[in-house]
Design a protein around this motif. Sequence first.
Motif, PDB file in Angstrom:
ATOM      1  N   LEU A  43       0.838  -1.197   0.000  1.00 56.93           N
ATOM      2  CA  LEU A  43       0.000   0.000   0.000  1.00 56.93           C
ATOM      3  C   LEU A  43       0.875   1.250   0.000  1.00 56.93           C
ATOM      4  N   ARG A  44       0.364   2.316  -0.574  1.00 56.08           N
ATOM      5  CA  ARG A  44       1.124   3.564  -0.652  1.00 56.08           C
ATOM      6  C   ARG A  44       1.563   4.056   0.726  1.00 56.08           C
ATOM      7  N   GLU A  45       0.676   3.938   1.711  1.00 53.26           N
ATOM      8  CA  GLU A  45       1.013   4.431   3.050  1.00 53.26           C
ATOM      9  C   GLU A  45       2.139   3.623   3.687  1.00 53.26           C
ATOM     10  N   GLU A  46       2.333   2.386   3.229  1.00 46.11           N
ATOM     11  CA  GLU A  46       3.430   1.578   3.763  1.00 46.11           C
ATOM     12  C   GLU A  46       4.788   2.107   3.307  1.00 46.11           C
ATOM     13  N   LEU A  47       4.821   2.798   2.187  1.00 48.74           N
ATOM     14  CA  LEU A  47       6.080   3.382   1.723  1.00 48.74           C
ATOM     15  C   LEU A  47       6.535   4.491   2.662  1.00 48.74           C
ATOM     16  N   VAL A  48       5.596   5.290   3.136  1.00 50.18           N
ATOM     17  CA  VAL A  48       5.917   6.366   4.080  1.00 50.18           C
ATOM     18  C   VAL A  48       6.442   5.782   5.386  1.00 50.18           C
ATOM     19  N   GLN A  49       5.778   4.742   5.870  1.00 52.20           N
ATOM     20  CA  GLN A  49       6.205   4.094   7.108  1.00 52.20           C
ATOM     21  C   GLN A  49       7.580   3.458   6.951  1.00 52.20           C
ATOM     22  N   GLU A  50       7.850   2.901   5.785  1.00 57.44           N
ATOM     23  CA  GLU A  50       9.153   2.267   5.555  1.00 57.44           C
ATOM     24  C   GLU A  50      10.276   3.299   5.589  1.00 57.44           C
ATOM     25  N   ARG A 102      10.290   5.959   7.383  1.00 57.92           N
ATOM     26  CA  ARG A 102      10.481   6.258   8.808  1.00 57.92           C
ATOM     27  C   ARG A 102      11.321   5.170   9.484  1.00 57.92           C
ATOM     28  N   LEU A 103      11.031   3.911   9.168  1.00 63.23           N
ATOM     29  CA  LEU A 103      11.776   2.805   9.762  1.00 63.23           C
ATOM     30  C   LEU A 103      13.243   2.844   9.351  1.00 63.23           C
ATOM     31  N   GLU A 139      22.337   3.089  13.995  1.00 62.05           N
ATOM     32  CA  GLU A 139      23.658   2.654  13.559  1.00 62.05           C
ATOM     33  C   GLU A 139      24.628   3.810  13.394  1.00 62.05           C
ATOM     34  N   GLY A 140      24.174   5.035  13.689  1.00 60.54           N
ATOM     35  CA  GLY A 140      25.035   6.202  13.549  1.00 60.54           C
ATOM     36  C   GLY A 140      25.342   6.564  12.113  1.00 60.54           C
ATOM     37  N   LEU A 141      24.416   6.242  11.209  1.00 59.60           N
ATOM     38  CA  LEU A 141      24.602   6.532   9.789  1.00 59.60           C
ATOM     39  C   LEU A 141      23.782   7.753   9.381  1.00 59.60           C
ATOM     40  N   LYS A 142      24.153   8.347   8.258  1.00 59.94           N
ATOM     41  CA  LYS A 142      23.422   9.488   7.729  1.00 59.94           C
ATOM     42  C   LYS A 142      22.089   9.032   7.144  1.00 59.94           C
ATOM     43  N   ARG A 143      21.027   9.757   7.450  1.00 62.91           N
ATOM     44  CA  ARG A 143      19.729   9.440   6.857  1.00 62.91           C
ATOM     45  C   ARG A 143      19.753   9.664   5.353  1.00 62.91           C
ATOM     46  N   ARG A 144      19.006   8.821   4.627  1.00 62.49           N
ATOM     47  CA  ARG A 144      18.895   8.954   3.177  1.00 62.49           C
ATOM     48  C   ARG A 144      17.427   8.976   2.783  1.00 62.49           C
ATOM     49  N   LYS A 145      17.108   9.757   1.764  1.00 63.49           N
ATOM     50  CA  LYS A 145      15.751   9.776   1.216  1.00 63.49           C
ATOM     51  C   LYS A 145      15.703   8.790   0.061  1.00 63.49           C
ATOM     52  N   PHE A 146      14.912   7.742   0.230  1.00 65.64           N
ATOM     53  CA  PHE A 146      14.865   6.676  -0.761  1.00 65.64           C
ATOM     54  C   PHE A 146      13.714   6.886  -1.733  1.00 65.64           C
ATOM     55  N   SER A 147      13.875   6.357  -2.936  1.00 64.54           N
ATOM     56  CA  SER A 147      12.808   6.425  -3.939  1.00 64.54           C
ATOM     57  C   SER A 147      11.661   5.515  -3.520  1.00 64.54           C
ATOM     58  N   ASP A 148      10.480   5.783  -4.063  1.00 62.01           N
ATOM     59  CA  ASP A 148       9.325   4.936  -3.763  1.00 62.01           C
ATOM     60  C   ASP A 148       9.554   3.502  -4.244  1.00 62.01           C
TER      61      ASP A 148
END
Length: 238
Positions: free
Chosen positions: A37-44, A46-47, A55-64
Amino acid sequence: MEIAGVAFAVQPIFESTRAYCASYLTDREPEYRLCVLREELVQEQRLLNLEADEEGLKRRKFSDMFLERSVIQRKVAGCLLERDVLLMHGSTVAVDGQAYLFTAPCGTGKSTHTRLWREVFGDRAVMVNDDKPFLRIADGEVLAYGSPWSGKHGLASNVCFPLKGICVLRRGAENAIRRAEKGEFDSFLLRQIQPEGDERVTGLLSRLMARVPVWELACNREREAALISHSAMSGISE
């Protein structure tokens, strides 16, 4: 698709997901049916942000598209727990029909080490999975399976081999390997397994540790590291 010997029917949002899983497509009757579901992509997203923070890593913005594949991975891993199958973060290579899994915190050099194995052993070596192999805990052995979720290098094969050893890596100026004490790395290995927080994981990990020896390897980037680790874990002198 078929993962670790189990057939899944998946209804994705993006056609690219089917192409990503192409090597694992099957005509078998599905045992599980999954959709995204589309809303699961948003939750993923966040996870994945939380995992990066932990893990002390830099956050990344992932593609859908990436997020969809990650959602499916989590769902498949959850279903496979019912079949005594664990997903473990690590790089897994097979030599002479026996698989070896190398795990460590991100950035330690798991992929570098298994690349050394492929360079040293040539045609004797098969890359099982560079990031997310599945481990089936059977009565007499543990089987390591490839999967589509193979990390940034995309190194994986749709294969299955008996797992001969698990090795925790750390960087070292010189190469040295030792057999771990019983329970020494259980808490670390528990953090490398998905899905986290499921009470069934602890029991399966105990069964895994009873069947497969755990090693610790201090290594550099020289070819000798592959020879030393393979000799110790296989019991065969090169």
